[in-house]
Design an enzyme around this catalytic site. Sequence first.
Site, mmCIF file in Angstrom:
data_model
loop_
_atom_site.group_PDB
_atom_site.id
_atom_site.type_symbol
_atom_site.label_atom_id
_atom_site.label_comp_id
_atom_site.label_asym_id
_atom_site.label_seq_id
_atom_site.Cartn_x
_atom_site.Cartn_y
_atom_site.Cartn_z
ATOM 1 N N GLY A 31 -61.083 18.393 -58.578
ATOM 2 C CA GLY A 31 -62.407 17.951 -59.021
ATOM 3 C C GLY A 31 -63.207 19.019 -59.740
ATOM 4 C CG HIS A 47 -55.856 22.869 -72.786
ATOM 5 N ND1 HIS A 47 -56.692 22.646 -71.722
ATOM 6 C CD2 HIS A 47 -54.607 22.652 -72.349
ATOM 7 C CE1 HIS A 47 -55.965 22.287 -70.678
ATOM 8 N NE2 HIS A 47 -54.694 22.288 -71.031
ATOM 9 C CB THR A 95 -52.860 12.765 -76.062
ATOM 10 O OG1 THR A 95 -54.089 12.089 -76.269
ATOM 11 C CG2 THR A 95 -51.719 11.770 -76.208
ATOM 12 C CG ASN A 96 -53.074 17.773 -77.029
ATOM 13 O OD1 ASN A 96 -52.550 18.806 -76.679
ATOM 14 N ND2 ASN A 96 -52.409 16.822 -77.663
ATOM 15 C CB VAL A 132 -59.663 15.662 -66.060
ATOM 16 C CG1 VAL A 132 -59.731 14.153 -65.832
ATOM 17 C CG2 VAL A 132 -58.825 15.978 -67.297
ATOM 18 N N GLY A 133 -61.809 16.663 -63.889
ATOM 19 C CA GLY A 133 -62.583 16.404 -62.668
ATOM 20 C C GLY A 133 -64.083 16.477 -62.926
ATOM 21 C CE1 TYR A 176 -48.675 20.755 -65.402
ATOM 22 C CE2 TYR A 176 -47.682 19.874 -67.412
ATOM 23 C CZ TYR A 176 -48.754 19.973 -66.551
ATOM 24 O OH TYR A 176 -49.910 19.288 -66.837
HETATM 25 P P1 NDP Z 1 -57.818 22.287 -64.891
HETATM 26 O O1 NDP Z 1 -56.912 23.435 -65.061
HETATM 27 O O2 NDP Z 1 -59.126 22.310 -65.630
HETATM 28 O O3 NDP Z 1 -58.087 22.065 -63.339
HETATM 29 C C1 NDP Z 1 -57.065 22.103 -62.404
HETATM 30 C C2 NDP Z 1 -57.630 21.629 -61.096
HETATM 31 O O4 NDP Z 1 -56.592 21.647 -60.117
HETATM 32 C C3 NDP Z 1 -58.760 22.519 -60.591
HETATM 33 O O5 NDP Z 1 -59.735 21.726 -59.979
HETATM 34 C C4 NDP Z 1 -58.036 23.381 -59.549
HETATM 35 O O6 NDP Z 1 -58.899 23.839 -58.514
HETATM 36 C C5 NDP Z 1 -57.050 22.376 -58.992
HETATM 37 N N1 NDP Z 1 -55.921 23.023 -58.326
HETATM 38 C C6 NDP Z 1 -54.990 23.837 -58.889
HETATM 39 N N2 NDP Z 1 -54.108 24.266 -57.933
HETATM 40 C C7 NDP Z 1 -54.502 23.693 -56.759
HETATM 41 C C8 NDP Z 1 -54.032 23.765 -55.415
HETATM 42 N N3 NDP Z 1 -52.962 24.499 -55.095
HETATM 43 N N4 NDP Z 1 -54.692 23.077 -54.465
HETATM 44 C C9 NDP Z 1 -55.785 22.345 -54.774
HETATM 45 N N5 NDP Z 1 -56.278 22.232 -56.023
HETATM 46 C C10 NDP Z 1 -55.657 22.908 -57.004
HETATM 47 O O7 NDP Z 1 -56.995 20.983 -65.233
HETATM 48 P P2 NDP Z 1 -57.383 19.731 -66.131
HETATM 49 O O8 NDP Z 1 -58.667 19.141 -65.664
HETATM 50 O O9 NDP Z 1 -57.199 20.112 -67.546
HETATM 51 O O10 NDP Z 1 -56.196 18.753 -65.760
HETATM 52 C C11 NDP Z 1 -56.295 17.791 -64.727
HETATM 53 C C12 NDP Z 1 -55.005 17.044 -64.663
HETATM 54 O O11 NDP Z 1 -54.744 16.475 -65.921
HETATM 55 C C13 NDP Z 1 -53.806 17.907 -64.333
HETATM 56 O O12 NDP Z 1 -52.963 17.189 -63.462
HETATM 57 C C14 NDP Z 1 -53.153 18.134 -65.679
HETATM 58 O O13 NDP Z 1 -51.789 18.334 -65.525
HETATM 59 C C15 NDP Z 1 -53.465 16.845 -66.374
HETATM 60 N N6 NDP Z 1 -53.506 16.867 -67.829
HETATM 61 C C16 NDP Z 1 -54.345 17.678 -68.528
HETATM 62 C C17 NDP Z 1 -54.363 17.637 -69.916
HETATM 63 C C18 NDP Z 1 -55.259 18.497 -70.710
HETATM 64 O O14 NDP Z 1 -55.139 18.486 -71.946
HETATM 65 N N7 NDP Z 1 -56.167 19.242 -70.104
HETATM 66 C C19 NDP Z 1 -53.498 16.747 -70.664
HETATM 67 C C20 NDP Z 1 -52.680 15.920 -69.845
HETATM 68 C C21 NDP Z 1 -52.698 15.994 -68.492
HETATM 69 P P3 NDP Z 1 -59.677 25.276 -58.665
HETATM 70 O O15 NDP Z 1 -60.757 25.057 -59.694
HETATM 71 O O16 NDP Z 1 -60.237 25.539 -57.332
HETATM 72 O O17 NDP Z 1 -58.649 26.267 -59.119
#
Ligand code: NDP
Length: 320
Positions: A13, A185, A170-171, A17-18, A142
């Site tokens: 979160g 990114h 997508t991106n 995206v969160g 991944y």
């Molecule tokens: P971010 O890198 O911005 O955020 C990752 C999130 O995952 C953070 O909230 C982080 O928490 C949490 N996280 C990472 N490791 C752990 C763990 N071990 N336990 C609990 N929480 C964890 O990611 P995005 O918002 O960009 O991506 C969200 C999802 O969307 C992902 O699954 C990603 O693969 C997918 N996605 C993203 C795209 C993009 O272009 N951004 C495209 C397609 C898919 P903390 O902040 O505390 O580290």
Amino acid sequence: MGTEPMRVLVTGGSGLVGKAIEHVVKQEGGCLEGEQWTFLCSKEANLVDLQQTRAVFEKYRPTHVIHLAAKVGGLYLHMKENLHFLRDNLRINDNVLQTSHERGVTKVVSCLSSCIFPDKTTYPIDESMIHNGPPHDSNFGYSHAKRMIDIQNRGYFEQHGRRYTAVIPTNVYGPYDNFNFENGHVLSALMHKTYAAKKEGTPLQVWGSGTPRRQFIYSLDVARLFLWVLREYDEIDPIILSVGEEEELPIKDAVEMIADALDFKGQIVFDTSKSDGQMKKTASNAKLQRYLPDFTFTPLSEGIKKTCDWFVNNYDIART
Ligand code: NDP
């Protein structure tokens, strides 16, 4: 008796995206009466660990889960640590899905990624082609972990009747992204570079030729679509969240939009000694179009302007 209001747990979160989902829920009326939304970060529960996963589910007792948490990184980190990305993400996903099942969570929407698509393929790519051949070598760890979410969703449905599904954006770009030059990114790293070049009066160095084409989606559009998927989309099979194929555009066009948004008037240099990555990854949004023909995407220039403004105004807290 009416149905109980949802208690939604959003893993990941605190990420790009969160944070966008949190905005739509809290500022755009995305939260319905009586609903409870919880946005988790890794500090509250490290989801690689089963005990911590169980404890956080015990604490919030969700009826619905949006699963975004993932170990993500830039291209070079992926190439160095494919095994690490595979194992951590397999664990996170298995812990979240199995704990959801054990606790009777009604629906889980997980997040796949367009980089899981087969490397050698025809275009456009659609939802039925995910498993048709290996993903690109650079981030096989991944990508395979993400693909397994789709397999698990099928298994939870066939064996237990659970309606767990996934989306494939997508991106994504927008506020709260990672703006690091190397690990960010592409658009966010370019925004940061442009900002720095303007401040220092130096040319903007863009890695690669600028010709690879990409489909970009604004994080708030992804968030609005996530809410629709959570409430309405009833399939187990995943759905691609993307602008249309015709909106796939060369990175150099996006660079010009960034230069405009940040009022950068200096020289732009394309460093062709750096790798271009895949030349295109065209994804079809036909399925989404069938469900939501009237959905309007934020135009790229507008989303870029909003993200640049956010970055400039929040430089101190941005991930750089
Ligand atoms: P971010 O890198 O911005 O955020 C990752 C999130 O995952 C953070 O909230 C982080 O928490 C949490 N996280 C990472 N490791 C752990 C763990 N071990 N336990 C609990 N929480 C964890 O990611 P995005 O918002 O960009 O991506 C969200 C999802 O969307 C992902 O699954 C990603 O693969 C997918 N996605 C993203 C795209 C993009 O272009 N951004 C495209 C397609 C898919 P903390 O902040 O505390 O580290």
